[in-house]
Design a protein around this motif. Structure first.
Motif, PDB file in Angstrom:
ATOM      1  N   LEU A 168       0.834  -1.196   0.000  1.00 11.17           N
ATOM      2  CA  LEU A 168       0.000   0.000   0.000  1.00 11.17           C
ATOM      3  C   LEU A 168       0.870   1.248   0.000  1.00 11.17           C
ATOM      4  CD1 LEU A 168      -2.614  -1.031   2.724  1.00 11.17           C
ATOM      5  CD2 LEU A 168      -2.876  -1.186   0.237  1.00 11.17           C
ATOM      6  N   VAL A 169       0.379   2.296  -0.671  1.00 10.55           N
ATOM      7  CA  VAL A 169       1.020   3.608  -0.643  1.00 10.55           C
ATOM      8  C   VAL A 169       0.144   4.527   0.189  1.00 10.55           C
ATOM      9  CG1 VAL A 169       1.673   5.622  -1.996  1.00 10.55           C
ATOM     10  CG2 VAL A 169       2.185   3.346  -2.854  1.00 10.55           C
ATOM     11  N   GLU A 170       0.702   5.043   1.261  1.00 11.14           N
ATOM     12  CA  GLU A 170      -0.052   5.908   2.162  1.00 11.14           C
ATOM     13  C   GLU A 170       0.490   7.328   2.041  1.00 11.14           C
ATOM     14  OE1 GLU A 170       0.359   4.168   5.992  1.00 11.14           O
ATOM     15  OE2 GLU A 170      -0.444   2.224   5.383  1.00 11.14           O
ATOM     16  N   VAL A 171      -0.238   8.171   1.311  1.00  9.62           N
ATOM     17  CA  VAL A 171       0.198   9.549   1.084  1.00  9.62           C
ATOM     18  C   VAL A 171      -0.987  10.479   1.284  1.00  9.62           C
ATOM     19  CG1 VAL A 171       2.079   8.978  -0.490  1.00  9.62           C
ATOM     20  CG2 VAL A 171      -0.224   9.300  -1.399  1.00  9.62           C
ATOM     21  N   GLY A 172      -0.670  11.722   1.641  1.00  6.45           N
ATOM     22  CA  GLY A 172      -1.723  12.698   1.871  1.00  6.45           C
ATOM     23  C   GLY A 172      -2.037  13.561   0.672  1.00  6.45           C
ATOM     24  N   GLY A 173      -1.143  13.607  -0.314  1.00  2.00           N
ATOM     25  CA  GLY A 173      -1.371  14.471  -1.456  1.00  2.00           C
ATOM     26  C   GLY A 173      -0.507  14.079  -2.631  1.00  2.00           C
ATOM     27  N   VAL A 174      -0.623  14.857  -3.700  1.00  2.00           N
ATOM     28  CA  VAL A 174       0.099  14.561  -4.937  1.00  2.00           C
ATOM     29  C   VAL A 174       1.605  14.673  -4.736  1.00  2.00           C
ATOM     30  CG1 VAL A 174       0.548  15.418  -7.267  1.00  2.00           C
ATOM     31  CG2 VAL A 174      -1.802  15.202  -6.452  1.00  2.00           C
ATOM     32  N   ARG A 175       2.051  15.713  -4.068  1.00  2.00           N
ATOM     33  CA  ARG A 175       3.493  15.890  -3.882  1.00  2.00           C
ATOM     34  C   ARG A 175       4.090  14.726  -3.093  1.00  2.00           C
ATOM     35  NH1 ARG A 175       7.082  19.778  -4.682  1.00  2.00           N
ATOM     36  NH2 ARG A 175       9.007  19.719  -3.481  1.00  2.00           N
ATOM     37  N   GLU A 176       3.411  14.309  -2.044  1.00  5.53           N
ATOM     38  CA  GLU A 176       3.914  13.180  -1.263  1.00  5.53           C
ATOM     39  C   GLU A 176       3.986  11.924  -2.120  1.00  5.53           C
ATOM     40  OE1 GLU A 176       1.710  12.586   2.275  1.00  5.53           O
ATOM     41  OE2 GLU A 176       2.211  14.531   3.143  1.00  5.53           O
TER      42      GLU A 176
END
Length: 624
Positions: A168-176
């Motif tokens: 899984l990829v856990e990111v808050g936004g596009v940049r992350e």
């Protein structure tokens, strides 16, 4: 059986044991069964240079006895080689530890590791995004080195490694997502790069769905808007998708981190990324809408001036980005250059300017504004004033062409400067016309206090003027039409029963320095066409019912001089002579009461209200 064909269908791949997958994912950062240590070290290889052959191996000084300083460690993480060697070939290549360095044997996978305290900042732990960086890990274990460009990259490298455990990829936004993608690519984490791009796609899709919901809600409430209640016509507000929510739009976030984009020349992910860019560009255009919307909405205007050059180019090159006139597009680019010139280079500015359809600008722009910019480019090259790369000679051709008869235009076209200017400058195709036949209306208002302040101090025979505010505009009392600045004014003369409703033309706030001086000089006392428009001030009866409005309409046959007014006389009530209480304050109160009585027909809820409606230009070849 002869002649019988049998097609065997391959069974679907088994999903695997959910219990096993869950237990593997739970091992991330845990001491249980950990048999190695991920060490994050600064990569000192200059950007663009070939990486050191030892950089990926985690080895110390090179074999020729160099005393080169070992890269500084900026973090570490307990790990499990028996998980990561199957998740990343890059990491697996470092896991063939020399038995001598490991004491003759590899560490037992189930050896107990001493507990190590890990400090985690509580504020960081409470926020979303990549996991916090462990500050320590158990010493004495074999090391796997992961290079990072800076300490700030460690959380994203950890997120990429975590993917090897969880999938899984856990990111808050596009940049992350793009930062994790870069680290995943560096460590060769299988599937993580694709998952990061999929995360970007999900963010864009979520934004698109939210935008549609907002548009539907706005459309449902438009019929009951303040203009409809006041008896106006056309639509109010701007044509954009709103500025407040756009600052966090994933599409704009994608354009803000261009340094994280895949390499167009050699990155196999570029083909997938172009599809994401196409969607981001579509959303960007939908939210900004058109040049007229941007220039007349403070939220959109302020945001436009902060977008990167790549985002501005996406707007300018899009056939879906509309305008009332190409002059407004040129003004928008000028206002962007005013704050972004220093952050661009010559090539970037030429690319942006190359998307302007200069021939589609108004006669006023081609006669006065473009020549002023050309003079600035000639007089002060390399300065902010010279941002439009056009020579006075070429500007003169555009001026002549715009103001010539059809036979003369045919002759001039044969000598057009096609080899010296971008192709778009000579385009015969206007942009999409952003105005519906009914036009776009902007709300006007003038408070009772401002009315009394201006007209209450008039002396006999004096005439006063006061500007009406344009709701939501960057300049409170100015509206942009056809790239020019217009204001709506009310006038009154002391003791008279008539006033005035006026439209005024102001020298456009275009360019700066030498260019601004040239604009002021070339436009001084010069005429300009008034765009098709109408100005309306609402009138009210004593019972609150709407009565006859004061309306003045204009079309392209109306001519106005810069810094002058054009309008009509409107009727005012005969002001009674209220009794004046003694003292100066009493006199001021009497004057205020007289002004309010004069304008009572137009005052309601403590203000005078109205609209200015911008109508589409009468161009036979205007784009639909």
């Amino acid at each position: 059986m002869a002649g019988l064909e049998v097609h065997l269908k391959s069974p679907a791949a088994p999903p695997g044991s959910k219990h096993f997958i869950k237990r593997i994912s739970e091992l991330f950062e845990k001491q249980q069964d950990a048999d190695c240590r991920i060490v994050f070290k600064l990569d000192r290889t200059p950007i663009g240079a070939a990486p050191d052959s030892a950089a990926g191996s985690g080895s110390g000084p090179d074999n020729n006895g160099s005393n080169e300083e070992e890269p500084r460690e900026v973090g570490s993480l307990l790990a499990h080689s028996w998980v990561l060697r199957y998740a990343s070939d890059e990491l697996a290549a470092q896991m063939n530890w020399d038995e001598k360095k490991a004491g003759g044997k590899r560490p037992a996978k189930r050896q107990r590791i001493a507990e190590v305290e890990v400090e985690v900042d509580e504020a960081q732990a409470s926020t979303s995004g990549p996991p916090p960086q462990p500050l320590a890990a158990a010493p004495g274990l074999p090391e796997v080195v992961v290079r990072v460009r800076g300490a700030d990259d460690v959380p994203y490298a950890i997120a990429a490694i975590k993917f090897g455990y969880t999938g899984l990829v856990e990111v808050g936004g596009v940049r992350e997502a793009l930062l994790v993608r870069r680290q995943a690519d560096a460590v060769g984490m299988a599937g993580c790069v694709e998952a990061c791009l999929e995360a970007v796609k999900d963010k864009l899709q979520q934004a698109a769905a939210a935008s549609k919901a907002t548009a539907a809600s706005s459309a449902a409430g438009a019929a009951a808007g303040p203009l409809a209640a006041a008896g106006g016509s056309g639509g109010t507000g701007n044509g954009g998708g709103g500025g407040a929510s756009l600052s966090g739009l994933p599409a704009l976030e994608l354009y803000r981190c261009i340094e994280l984009w895949p390499n167009q020349e050699n990155d196999p992910d570029w083909a997938v990324f172009t599809a994401l860019l196409a969607e981001a560009k579509k959303q960007l255009v939908e939210h900004f809408g058109d040049a007229l919307a941007v220039l007349n909405s403070k939220e959109l205007y302020d945001l436009m001036r902060t977008i990167p050059a790549a985002a501005m180019e996406a707007l300018l090159e899009s056939d879906d980005f509309g305008t009332d006139s190409e002059s407004s597009v040129l003004l928008m680019l000028d206002r962007w250059m005013d704050v972004n010139y220093e952050s661009t280079n010559t090539e970037a500015r030429r690319r942006l300017c190359g998307h302007i359809r200069l021939l589609q600008c108004s006669d006023t722009y081609l006669s006065f504004i473009v020549p002023a910019l050309a003079l600035a480019h000639h007089d002060q090259p390399g300065t902010k004033s010279s941002w439009l790369p056009i020579t006075p000679v070429d500007a003169n051709w555009f001026t002549l062409y715009a103001t010539s008869s059809e036979p003369m235009k045919e002759a001039l076209w044969k000598s057009r400067p096609k080899r010296r200017v971008p192709a778009a400058w000579l385009s015969q195709q206007p942009r999409r016309q952003c105005l519906a036949p009914a036009g776009r209306a902007y709300n006007l208002s003038l408070s009772r206090e401002d009315l009394v302040s201006e007209f209450g101090r008039l002396q006999p025979e004096q005439t006063g003027y006061v500007s009406m505010a344009v709701e939501g505009a960057p300049s409170p009392s100015l509206l942009v039409m056809s790239g020019l600045m217009w204001g709506v004014h009310l006038s009154a003369k002391h003791g008279q029963t008539t006033g005035g409703l006026w439209l005024g033309l102001q020298v456009p706030a275009i360019a700066s320095g030498a260019a601004a001086a040239h604009v002021a000089k070339l436009t001084s006392s010069k005429p300009a066409q008034v765009p098709d428009s109408s100005v309306r001030v609402f009138g009210w009866a004593g019972d609150g019912q709407q009565v006859a409005n004061a309306v003045v309409s204009f079309d392209d046959s109306d001519i106005i001089l810069f810094d002058q007014l054009l309008g009509l006389t409107i009727g005012l009530a005969v002001a009674p002579e209220p009794a004046a209480p003694p003292g100066q304050q009493g006199e001021q109160a009497r004057q205020a009461a007289a002004v309010e009585a004069q304008w009572a027909r137009y005052l309601r809820d403590g203000k005078i209200s109205g609209t200015i409606t911008v109508l589409p230009l009468s161009l036979p070849n205007a784009a639909a």
